[in-house]
Design an enzyme around this catalytic site. Structure first.
Site, short mmCIF file in Angstrom:
data_model
loop_
_atom_site.label_atom_id
_atom_site.label_comp_id
_atom_site.label_asym_id
_atom_site.label_seq_id
_atom_site.Cartn_x
_atom_site.Cartn_y
_atom_site.Cartn_z
N GLU A 149 0.86 -1.18 0.00
CA GLU A 149 0.00 0.00 0.00
C GLU A 149 0.90 1.22 0.00
O GLU A 149 1.94 1.22 0.65
CB GLU A 149 -0.90 0.06 1.24
CG GLU A 149 -1.96 -1.01 1.33
CD GLU A 149 -1.49 -2.25 2.07
OE1 GLU A 149 -2.13 -3.30 1.93
OE2 GLU A 149 -0.46 -2.17 2.78
N TYR A 159 7.26 2.64 -7.32
CA TYR A 159 6.69 1.30 -7.38
C TYR A 159 6.21 0.97 -8.80
O TYR A 159 6.41 -0.14 -9.28
CB TYR A 159 5.55 1.14 -6.37
CG TYR A 159 5.99 1.42 -4.94
CD1 TYR A 159 7.22 1.00 -4.45
CD2 TYR A 159 5.16 2.14 -4.07
CE1 TYR A 159 7.62 1.28 -3.15
CE2 TYR A 159 5.55 2.41 -2.77
CZ TYR A 159 6.78 1.98 -2.33
OH TYR A 159 7.17 2.25 -1.03
#
Length: 164
Positions: A111, A123
Protein backbone atom coordinates in the site's frame (compact mmCIF):
# COMPACT_ATOMS: atom_id res chain seq x y z
CA UNK A 1 26.28 7.66 -2.00
CA UNK A 2 26.83 4.06 -1.04
CA UNK A 3 25.16 1.93 1.57
CA UNK A 4 25.29 -1.58 2.87
CA UNK A 5 22.21 -3.68 3.56
CA UNK A 6 21.80 -6.36 6.16
CA UNK A 7 18.98 -8.21 7.77
CA UNK A 8 17.51 -6.30 10.71
CA UNK A 9 17.75 -7.74 14.21
CA UNK A 10 15.89 -6.89 17.42
CA UNK A 11 18.87 -4.71 18.36
CA UNK A 12 17.96 -2.44 15.39
CA UNK A 13 14.40 -1.71 16.50
CA UNK A 14 15.26 1.49 18.40
CA UNK A 15 17.10 2.93 15.37
CA UNK A 16 14.28 1.82 13.06
CA UNK A 17 11.75 3.52 15.33
CA UNK A 18 13.69 6.79 15.23
CA UNK A 19 13.16 6.83 11.46
CA UNK A 20 9.61 5.46 11.70
CA UNK A 21 8.40 8.17 14.07
CA UNK A 22 10.17 11.00 12.26
CA UNK A 23 8.92 10.03 8.79
CA UNK A 24 5.45 8.68 9.63
CA UNK A 25 4.60 11.26 12.26
CA UNK A 26 0.85 10.62 12.51
CA UNK A 27 0.64 6.94 11.60
CA UNK A 28 3.88 5.40 12.86
CA UNK A 29 3.89 1.80 13.97
CA UNK A 30 4.35 1.12 17.65
CA UNK A 31 7.68 -0.18 18.92
CA UNK A 32 5.95 -3.42 19.93
CA UNK A 33 4.56 -3.95 16.40
CA UNK A 34 7.94 -3.28 14.81
CA UNK A 35 9.78 -5.53 17.26
CA UNK A 36 7.29 -8.34 16.63
CA UNK A 37 7.76 -8.18 12.86
CA UNK A 38 11.56 -7.86 12.96
CA UNK A 39 11.72 -11.04 15.08
CA UNK A 40 9.07 -12.98 13.10
CA UNK A 41 10.59 -15.66 10.82
CA UNK A 42 7.72 -15.06 8.35
CA UNK A 43 9.04 -11.52 7.93
CA UNK A 44 12.24 -10.26 6.35
CA UNK A 45 13.39 -6.80 7.44
CA UNK A 46 16.41 -4.98 6.07
CA UNK A 47 18.33 -1.97 7.31
CA UNK A 48 20.66 0.24 5.26
CA UNK A 49 23.64 2.14 6.59
CA UNK A 50 26.78 3.91 5.36
CA UNK A 51 29.64 1.35 5.10
CA UNK A 52 31.78 3.24 7.60
CA UNK A 53 28.93 3.82 10.08
CA UNK A 54 27.12 0.50 10.61
CA UNK A 55 25.26 1.85 13.65
CA UNK A 56 23.66 4.72 11.63
CA UNK A 57 20.50 3.29 10.07
CA UNK A 58 19.38 5.51 7.17
CA UNK A 59 16.63 3.27 5.79
CA UNK A 60 14.67 0.12 6.50
CA UNK A 61 12.12 -2.02 4.74
CA UNK A 62 10.07 -5.04 5.72
CA UNK A 63 8.40 -7.94 3.96
CA UNK A 64 5.82 -10.41 5.23
CA UNK A 65 6.22 -13.61 3.19
CA UNK A 66 5.88 -16.93 4.99
CA UNK A 67 7.89 -19.66 3.25
CA UNK A 68 5.74 -21.44 0.69
CA UNK A 69 3.02 -18.77 0.55
CA UNK A 70 2.18 -17.54 -2.95
CA UNK A 71 1.76 -13.93 -1.79
CA UNK A 72 4.06 -11.52 -0.02
CA UNK A 73 3.38 -8.07 1.36
CA UNK A 74 5.83 -5.22 1.65
CA UNK A 75 4.84 -4.02 5.09
CA UNK A 76 6.87 -0.84 5.38
CA UNK A 77 9.72 1.09 3.83
CA UNK A 78 11.35 4.32 4.92
CA UNK A 79 14.39 6.24 3.74
CA UNK A 80 15.84 9.19 5.67
CA UNK A 81 15.24 12.41 3.68
CA UNK A 82 18.99 13.02 3.29
CA UNK A 83 19.40 9.59 1.64
CA UNK A 84 16.53 9.89 -0.84
CA UNK A 85 16.93 10.29 -4.58
CA UNK A 86 19.95 7.99 -4.92
CA UNK A 87 18.28 4.62 -5.59
CA UNK A 88 18.22 3.30 -2.04
CA UNK A 89 14.44 2.84 -1.95
CA UNK A 90 14.59 1.02 -5.30
CA UNK A 91 17.34 -1.27 -4.01
CA UNK A 92 15.38 -2.07 -0.85
CA UNK A 93 12.22 -2.95 -2.80
CA UNK A 94 14.16 -5.08 -5.31
CA UNK A 95 15.86 -6.93 -2.47
CA UNK A 96 12.54 -7.63 -0.76
CA UNK A 97 11.00 -8.88 -4.02
CA UNK A 98 13.99 -11.19 -4.53
CA UNK A 99 13.51 -12.56 -1.01
CA UNK A 100 9.77 -13.05 -1.63
CA UNK A 101 10.63 -15.04 -4.76
CA UNK A 102 13.11 -17.20 -2.79
CA UNK A 103 10.35 -17.92 -0.29
CA UNK A 104 7.99 -19.05 -3.07
CA UNK A 105 5.83 -15.96 -3.57
CA UNK A 106 4.44 -15.36 -7.04
CA UNK A 107 3.07 -11.90 -6.29
CA UNK A 108 3.87 -9.08 -3.88
CA UNK A 109 1.45 -6.46 -2.62
CA UNK A 110 1.95 -3.10 -0.94
CA UNK A 111 0.00 0.00 0.00
CA UNK A 112 1.20 3.50 -0.76
CA UNK A 113 -0.27 6.77 0.43
CA UNK A 114 -2.28 8.46 -2.31
CA UNK A 115 -0.53 11.72 -1.38
CA UNK A 116 2.96 10.29 -2.02
CA UNK A 117 3.48 10.51 -5.81
CA UNK A 118 7.24 9.90 -5.56
CA UNK A 119 6.79 6.50 -3.88
CA UNK A 120 3.88 5.64 -6.19
CA UNK A 121 6.06 6.42 -9.21
CA UNK A 122 8.93 4.32 -7.84
CA UNK A 123 6.69 1.30 -7.38
CA UNK A 124 5.19 1.70 -10.86
CA UNK A 125 8.69 1.91 -12.36
CA UNK A 126 9.46 -1.42 -10.69
CA UNK A 127 6.44 -3.06 -12.33
CA UNK A 128 3.83 -2.74 -9.58
CA UNK A 129 0.29 -2.10 -10.82
CA UNK A 130 -2.56 -0.33 -9.04
CA UNK A 131 -5.22 -2.87 -8.07
CA UNK A 132 -7.43 -0.95 -5.66
CA UNK A 133 -7.91 1.85 -3.17
CA UNK A 134 -8.48 1.64 0.57
CA UNK A 135 -10.42 4.78 1.47
CA UNK A 136 -9.15 6.58 4.55
CA UNK A 137 -6.61 3.82 5.28
CA UNK A 138 -3.98 6.10 6.80
CA UNK A 139 -5.31 7.53 10.03
CA UNK A 140 -5.62 10.01 11.61
CA UNK A 141 -4.86 11.85 8.33
CA UNK A 142 -7.73 10.07 6.51
CA UNK A 143 -5.53 9.52 3.44
CA UNK A 144 -6.39 6.79 0.94
CA UNK A 145 -4.03 3.89 0.28
CA UNK A 146 -3.39 2.76 -3.26
CA UNK A 147 -3.04 -1.02 -3.24
CA UNK A 148 -0.42 -2.23 -5.70
CA UNK A 149 0.61 -5.68 -6.92
CA UNK A 150 3.68 -7.05 -8.64
CA UNK A 151 3.52 -10.42 -10.35
CA UNK A 152 6.76 -12.30 -9.86
CA UNK A 153 7.53 -14.50 -12.84
CA UNK A 154 8.71 -18.01 -12.13
CA UNK A 155 12.48 -18.36 -12.39
CA UNK A 156 13.49 -18.85 -16.02
CA UNK A 157 16.65 -20.83 -15.30
CA UNK A 158 16.41 -24.57 -14.87
CA UNK A 159 18.97 -27.08 -13.71
CA UNK A 160 20.85 -28.68 -16.54
CA UNK A 161 19.90 -32.31 -16.94
CA UNK A 162 22.51 -35.02 -17.15
CA UNK A 163 23.71 -35.42 -20.69
CA UNK A 164 24.54 -38.82 -22.18
Amino acid sequence: MTWELRRATPADVDAIMLLETSIFVNDAWSTAMMARDVADPSCYYLVAFPPDEPQRIVAYAGLLAPRGAIEGDIQTIAVHPESRGHGLGRTLVQTLVAEARKRGAREVFLEVRADNPAAHGLYRSLGFEDVGVRKGYYQPDNVDAIVMRLEIPAPAAKLAEDRP
